[in-house]
Design a protein around this motif. Sequence first.
Motif, PDB file in Angstrom:
ATOM      1  N   TYR A  28      30.989  37.891  22.860  1.00  0.00           N
ATOM      2  CA  TYR A  28      31.746  36.918  23.658  1.00  0.00           C
ATOM      3  C   TYR A  28      30.820  35.854  24.259  1.00  0.00           C
ATOM      4  O   TYR A  28      31.171  34.669  24.317  1.00  0.00           O
ATOM      5  CB  TYR A  28      32.521  37.627  24.766  1.00  0.00           C
ATOM      6  N   ILE A  29      29.653  36.278  24.721  1.00  0.00           N
ATOM      7  CA  ILE A  29      28.702  35.322  25.300  1.00  0.00           C
ATOM      8  C   ILE A  29      28.216  34.342  24.236  1.00  0.00           C
ATOM      9  O   ILE A  29      28.036  33.151  24.498  1.00  0.00           O
ATOM     10  CB  ILE A  29      27.509  36.068  25.939  1.00  0.00           C
ATOM     11  N   GLN A  30      28.005  34.836  23.028  1.00  0.00           N
ATOM     12  CA  GLN A  30      27.505  34.001  21.942  1.00  0.00           C
ATOM     13  C   GLN A  30      28.558  33.032  21.410  1.00  0.00           C
ATOM     14  O   GLN A  30      28.237  31.934  20.960  1.00  0.00           O
ATOM     15  CB  GLN A  30      27.016  34.881  20.785  1.00  0.00           C
ATOM     16  N   SER A  31      29.830  33.427  21.448  1.00  0.00           N
ATOM     17  CA  SER A  31      30.851  32.663  20.727  1.00  0.00           C
ATOM     18  C   SER A  31      31.924  32.024  21.592  1.00  0.00           C
ATOM     19  O   SER A  31      32.876  31.454  21.068  1.00  0.00           O
ATOM     20  CB  SER A  31      31.537  33.589  19.708  1.00  0.00           C
ATOM     21  N   ALA A  32      31.794  32.080  22.918  1.00  0.00           N
ATOM     22  CA  ALA A  32      32.854  31.555  23.782  1.00  0.00           C
ATOM     23  C   ALA A  32      32.306  30.604  24.830  1.00  0.00           C
ATOM     24  O   ALA A  32      31.123  30.654  25.189  1.00  0.00           O
ATOM     25  CB  ALA A  32      33.587  32.712  24.465  1.00  0.00           C
ATOM     26  N   ILE A  67      27.119  25.970  17.275  1.00  0.00           N
ATOM     27  CA  ILE A  67      28.375  25.277  17.539  1.00  0.00           C
ATOM     28  C   ILE A  67      28.551  25.001  19.029  1.00  0.00           C
ATOM     29  O   ILE A  67      28.959  23.914  19.443  1.00  0.00           O
ATOM     30  CB  ILE A  67      29.574  26.101  17.014  1.00  0.00           C
ATOM     31  N   LEU A  68      28.229  25.998  19.864  1.00  0.00           N
ATOM     32  CA  LEU A  68      28.412  25.869  21.312  1.00  0.00           C
ATOM     33  C   LEU A  68      27.103  25.497  21.997  1.00  0.00           C
ATOM     34  O   LEU A  68      26.032  25.963  21.599  1.00  0.00           O
ATOM     35  CB  LEU A  68      28.934  27.188  21.891  1.00  0.00           C
ATOM     36  N   ASN A  69      27.207  24.662  23.019  1.00  0.00           N
ATOM     37  CA  ASN A  69      26.005  24.292  23.762  1.00  0.00           C
ATOM     38  C   ASN A  69      25.686  25.361  24.810  1.00  0.00           C
ATOM     39  O   ASN A  69      26.482  26.264  25.071  1.00  0.00           O
ATOM     40  CB  ASN A  69      26.181  22.924  24.434  1.00  0.00           C
ATOM     41  N   LYS A  70      24.527  25.234  25.407  1.00  0.00           N
ATOM     42  CA  LYS A  70      24.079  26.221  26.393  1.00  0.00           C
ATOM     43  C   LYS A  70      24.499  25.794  27.796  1.00  0.00           C
ATOM     44  O   LYS A  70      23.672  25.450  28.643  1.00  0.00           O
ATOM     45  CB  LYS A  70      22.562  26.390  26.318  1.00  0.00           C
ATOM     46  N   GLN A  71      25.812  25.816  28.000  1.00  0.00           N
ATOM     47  CA  GLN A  71      26.334  25.373  29.286  1.00  0.00           C
ATOM     48  C   GLN A  71      27.298  26.405  29.856  1.00  0.00           C
ATOM     49  O   GLN A  71      27.962  27.139  29.119  1.00  0.00           O
ATOM     50  CB  GLN A  71      27.028  24.015  29.148  1.00  0.00           C
ATOM     51  N   LEU A  72      27.364  26.430  31.177  1.00  0.00           N
ATOM     52  CA  LEU A  72      28.260  27.334  31.893  1.00  0.00           C
ATOM     53  C   LEU A  72      28.941  26.536  32.997  1.00  0.00           C
ATOM     54  O   LEU A  72      28.282  25.795  33.726  1.00  0.00           O
ATOM     55  CB  LEU A  72      27.456  28.498  32.474  1.00  0.00           C
ATOM     56  N   ASN A  73      30.257  26.664  33.112  1.00  0.00           N
ATOM     57  CA  ASN A  73      31.022  25.944  34.121  1.00  0.00           C
ATOM     58  C   ASN A  73      31.325  26.843  35.311  1.00  0.00           C
ATOM     59  O   ASN A  73      31.845  27.943  35.153  1.00  0.00           O
ATOM     60  CB  ASN A  73      32.339  25.427  33.532  1.00  0.00           C
ATOM     61  N   ILE A  74      30.979  26.351  36.488  1.00  0.00           N
ATOM     62  CA  ILE A  74      31.286  27.072  37.729  1.00  0.00           C
ATOM     63  C   ILE A  74      32.345  26.281  38.494  1.00  0.00           C
ATOM     64  O   ILE A  74      32.066  25.218  39.042  1.00  0.00           O
ATOM     65  CB  ILE A  74      30.037  27.244  38.610  1.00  0.00           C
TER      66      ILE A  74
END
Length: 229
Positions: A9-13, A106-113
């Motif tokens: 999930y961490i890798q693909s979401a 595909i996904l960038n290394k970002q996290l939304n808070i």
Amino acid sequence: MNIKELTYYIQSANINFLIGSGASRPYLATLGSIEKLLTRLNDDMHSHPEPKYKIAEASIYKAFYDSVIAPNRFFGYGSDYCETKSNYQNYLITWNNLLNKRHSRILNKQLNIFTTNIDLMIEDAASGLGVELNDGFRGSIDPIYDEANFMKSIMQTSIHFQHTSEVPVFNLLKIHGSINWSDRDNHIVHERFWYCYVDDEIKNWEMINLSICLLSRKKEKQKKHMNKL
């Protein structure tokens, strides 16, 4: 859920967190039932426009200021502050390491808070920690808030081999605004000395409440005088 599933999930979401006022405890208090109290008080003021309700309203706001806003003026070194800051820092460091290990192209290394908090604890915790916290502001003298500033990737190039890699970024989205935001020329501006404006507002409230108290006492005296007659 096992480690393998969690890793997937961490890798693909896309990763999003919603943080409430409990995250800033024990240094800052939670809102508790303050919203219900203010709503009920507002209803009472409409049906009974008496000065005492205004005084009660000011008292509630004062309690909110003392327990949630004032501690942000100068962060201390007490045990409650250190515990809260440490919790935020552990959270940021852990997820920074996890994002660093993400191999998805595909996904960038970002996290939304997403947070309903208006305090500055997470900004204080990130300061000097070596993580990228994007609060949506850009500019040096008078930073201006713009939603277009989010979701921007940051790339880092190594000194020796010119290898380029993406740096993890935490996008901080304050749903209810922040105590260091102000409106200027239809723009949200980052106020470095926000507490000066807060002090001015408090002084205005104190003068208003003093006037209300004096008016209330005057009316009581007049009422007593009329009763004697």
